[in-house]
Scaffold this motif. Structure first.
Motif, PDB file in Angstrom:
ATOM      1  N   SER A  45       7.856  33.731 113.801  1.00 16.15           N
ATOM      2  CA  SER A  45       8.289  34.765 114.743  1.00 16.15           C
ATOM      3  C   SER A  45       8.232  36.155 114.132  1.00 16.15           C
ATOM      4  CB  SER A  45       9.727  34.468 115.202  1.00 16.15           C
ATOM      5  OG  SER A  45      10.603  34.416 114.081  1.00 16.15           O
ATOM      6  N   ALA A  46       8.126  36.246 112.787  1.00 10.35           N
ATOM      7  CA  ALA A  46       8.070  37.544 112.106  1.00 10.35           C
ATOM      8  C   ALA A  46       7.194  37.407 110.877  1.00 10.35           C
ATOM      9  CB  ALA A  46       9.470  38.014 111.716  1.00 10.35           C
ATOM     10  N   SER A  47       6.660  38.546 110.388  1.00  8.12           N
ATOM     11  CA  SER A  47       5.775  38.508 109.221  1.00  8.12           C
ATOM     12  C   SER A  47       6.484  37.983 107.985  1.00  8.12           C
ATOM     13  CB  SER A  47       5.207  39.900 108.950  1.00  8.12           C
ATOM     14  OG  SER A  47       6.263  40.815 108.666  1.00  8.12           O
TER      15      SER A  47
ATOM     16  N   ALA B 164      10.011  17.708  91.523  1.00  5.60           N
ATOM     17  CA  ALA B 164      11.259  16.951  91.587  1.00  5.60           C
ATOM     18  C   ALA B 164      12.286  17.498  90.594  1.00  5.60           C
ATOM     19  CB  ALA B 164      10.994  15.468  91.292  1.00  5.60           C
ATOM     20  N   GLY B 165      13.501  17.783  91.074  1.00  4.68           N
ATOM     21  CA  GLY B 165      14.563  18.301  90.229  1.00  4.68           C
ATOM     22  C   GLY B 165      14.688  19.809  90.237  1.00  4.68           C
ATOM     23  N   ASP B 166      13.733  20.510  90.869  1.00 13.50           N
ATOM     24  CA  ASP B 166      13.795  21.973  90.923  1.00 13.50           C
ATOM     25  C   ASP B 166      14.982  22.442  91.762  1.00 13.50           C
ATOM     26  OD1 ASP B 166      11.580  22.290  89.370  1.00 13.50           O
ATOM     27  OD2 ASP B 166      10.215  22.822  90.996  1.00 13.50           O
ATOM     28  N   THR B 167      15.557  23.565  91.341  1.00 21.13           N
ATOM     29  CA  THR B 167      16.613  24.199  92.122  1.00 21.13           C
ATOM     30  C   THR B 167      16.014  25.125  93.179  1.00 21.13           C
ATOM     31  OG1 THR B 167      18.073  24.128  90.190  1.00 21.13           O
ATOM     32  CG2 THR B 167      18.697  25.617  91.973  1.00 21.13           C
ATOM     33  N   PHE B 168      14.908  25.791  92.831  1.00 23.52           N
ATOM     34  CA  PHE B 168      14.219  26.705  93.741  1.00 23.52           C
ATOM     35  C   PHE B 168      12.775  26.232  93.915  1.00 23.52           C
ATOM     36  CE2 PHE B 168      17.556  29.112  91.683  1.00 23.52           C
ATOM     37  CZ  PHE B 168      18.096  29.892  92.684  1.00 23.52           C
ATOM     38  N   ASP B 169      12.190  26.572  95.054  1.00 26.09           N
ATOM     39  CA  ASP B 169      10.779  26.257  95.226  1.00 26.09           C
ATOM     40  C   ASP B 169       9.954  27.125  94.288  1.00 26.09           C
ATOM     41  OD1 ASP B 169      11.805  28.255  96.849  1.00 26.09           O
ATOM     42  OD2 ASP B 169      10.186  28.130  98.300  1.00 26.09           O
ATOM     43  N   ARG B 170       8.947  26.511  93.644  1.00 29.04           N
ATOM     44  CA  ARG B 170       8.110  27.221  92.685  1.00 29.04           C
ATOM     45  C   ARG B 170       7.060  28.099  93.365  1.00 29.04           C
ATOM     46  NH1 ARG B 170       7.165  23.691  87.297  1.00 29.04           N
ATOM     47  NH2 ARG B 170       9.148  22.576  87.279  1.00 29.04           N
ATOM     48  N   TYR B 171       6.724  27.760  94.592  1.00 30.47           N
ATOM     49  CA  TYR B 171       5.716  28.515  95.336  1.00 30.47           C
ATOM     50  C   TYR B 171       6.196  28.678  96.766  1.00 30.47           C
ATOM     51  CZ  TYR B 171       1.441  29.558  97.908  1.00 30.47           C
ATOM     52  OH  TYR B 171       0.514  30.127  98.738  1.00 30.47           O
ATOM     53  N   ARG B 172       5.972  29.888  97.330  1.00 32.57           N
ATOM     54  CA  ARG B 172       6.325  30.118  98.729  1.00 32.57           C
ATOM     55  C   ARG B 172       5.262  31.011  99.374  1.00 32.57           C
ATOM     56  NH1 ARG B 172      12.365  31.550 100.620  1.00 32.57           N
ATOM     57  NH2 ARG B 172      12.580  29.479  99.683  1.00 32.57           N
ATOM     58  N   LEU B 173       4.910  30.651 100.609  1.00 29.86           N
ATOM     59  CA  LEU B 173       3.946  31.404 101.393  1.00 29.86           C
ATOM     60  C   LEU B 173       4.618  31.907 102.657  1.00 29.86           C
ATOM     61  CD1 LEU B 173       1.005  32.287 102.097  1.00 29.86           C
ATOM     62  CD2 LEU B 173       0.738  30.033 103.178  1.00 29.86           C
ATOM     63  N   ARG B 174       4.514  33.233 102.916  1.00 33.38           N
ATOM     64  CA  ARG B 174       5.092  33.819 104.120  1.00 33.38           C
ATOM     65  C   ARG B 174       4.031  33.941 105.208  1.00 33.38           C
ATOM     66  NH1 ARG B 174       8.722  39.031 102.667  1.00 33.38           N
ATOM     67  NH2 ARG B 174       6.820  39.968 103.510  1.00 33.38           N
ATOM     68  N   ALA B 175       4.490  34.179 106.421  1.00 32.21           N
ATOM     69  CA  ALA B 175       3.582  34.288 107.558  1.00 32.21           C
ATOM     70  C   ALA B 175       2.602  35.447 107.409  1.00 32.21           C
ATOM     71  CB  ALA B 175       4.380  34.434 108.852  1.00 32.21           C
ATOM     72  N   ASP B 176       2.971  36.495 106.678  1.00 37.22           N
ATOM     73  CA  ASP B 176       2.075  37.640 106.505  1.00 37.22           C
ATOM     74  C   ASP B 176       1.128  37.467 105.317  1.00 37.22           C
ATOM     75  OD1 ASP B 176       3.846  37.874 104.433  1.00 37.22           O
ATOM     76  OD2 ASP B 176       4.490  39.917 104.899  1.00 37.22           O
ATOM     77  N   GLY B 177       1.139  36.288 104.670  1.00 34.69           N
ATOM     78  CA  GLY B 177       0.237  36.011 103.557  1.00 34.69           C
ATOM     79  C   GLY B 177       0.830  36.282 102.189  1.00 34.69           C
TER      80      GLY B 177
END
Length: 312
Positions: free
Chosen positions: A104-106, A116-129
């Motif tokens: 719904s937003a960029s 497995a075991g991570d507290t945070f995601d190591r990779y993230r992709l947003r809608a704006d790239g």
């Protein structure tokens, strides 16, 4: 009159006047329902493509790969399947197909990757790239995103492991860090007899930006150094360009006196030559040699700095 269903081919006795056969009318139907309920399980792709009949919406799982498919019911059967994304198998997208991740937003987060075991995601992709990376133990700390028209940007440091080619110009070139200097040992030669360094010190350092080489060479003879004969030359770290011009640098000899001179790099050269006045009264320059501009000896220091264009 008896008939069969359109998908599973379940036997349907006539509504009147026909006896019910337990094996045909009941047990066989039960077996077909049991086989096809939810996902039909097959051994492999060969078994999947041998299913008959098929119909739109038939779903299958292969036991050898763990992959799941759904058919559109068309012929041939082998071309009718579409793979269903599951967590138990690798998903392959072929042809001109496209995975659409809309938001719904960029700034909407669309994809994340964990170990497995991570507290945070190591990779993230947003809608704006925009892409972000981290260690998994802490919040993501590096990014790459579109900074504007024709601009790819990061808010963090960026390291190139091999070559970086720039076809345009550096914006804010004063802030470009091309890395540290590189050490090399120049070969010291004489046009008649080569010197032997022995316990002397000869060091070279250079930095490369594109095809521009900035170099410094420092020579201090030792007590066992021999000086050879003829004109002195020192090897370059990279061969010079053959562009029809010579490159002039600076040379300084600290001996019994201080002598100011020049270095000369000819087109296509693999070495440079220091030049000095051959006496305090001279107005012309000569190749440096064991006796020019003065007797070269233990503890003296030759220092040369120059810039030139590399051949490639």
């Amino acid at each position: 009159m008896s008939s069969t269903t359109t998908r599973l081919g379940l036997y349907k006795p006539a509504t009147t006047g026909e006896s019910v056969n337990v094996a045909t009318d009941l047990n066989n139907n039960y077996d077909k329902i049991d086989t096809n309920i939810n996902f039909r399980v097959v051994a492999n792709a060969t078994a999947r493509n041998a299913i008959s009949p098929t119909w739109e919406g038939l779903s299958v799982r292969e036991t050898d790969t763990g992959r799941c498919y759904v058919t559109n019911g068309s012929a041939p059967v082998s071309a009718s399947w579409t793979e269903i994304i599951t967590t138990g198998a690798t998903f392959t997208l072929t042809g001109a197909n496209l995975v659409n991740l809309s938001g719904s937003a960029s700034s909407t987060d669309k994809l994340g990757a964990f170990v497995a075991g991570d507290t945070f995601d190591r990779y993230r992709l947003r809608a704006d790239g925009r892409q972000e990376w981290g260690t998994g133990a802490l919040a993501r700390d590096v990014n790459l995103y579109r900074g504007g028209t024709n601009l790819l940007q990061t808010d963090d440091s960026f390291t190139v492991g091999t070559d970086l080619t720039v076809t345009g110009t550096f914006a804010g070139a004063s802030n470009v860090n091309t890395g540290g200097w590189t050490s090399y040992t120049p070969t010291w030669t004489g046009s008649t007899t080569n010197p032997v360094l022995n316990n002397g010190v000869l060091v070279g350092r250079y930095q490369r930006t594109g095809r521009t080489i900035t170099c410094h060479v420092n020579l201090i003879p030792g007590s066992t150094t021999t000086y050879g004969s003829g004109n002195y030359n020192f090897a370059l770290p990279v061969q010079a360009a053959n562009q029809g011009c010579s490159y002039i640098g600076s040379a300084h000899l600290l001996g019994a006196n201080r002598w100011m001179g020049q270095t000369v790099i000819s087109p296509n050269a693999t070495s440079f030559s220091p030049f000095f006045n051959n006496s305090s009264a001279a107005t012309t320059a000569s190749f440096m040699s064991p006796t020019i501009p003065e007797a070269f000896g233990n503890g003296d220091a030759l220092r040369c700095t120059f810039v030139y264009e590399a051949i490639s």
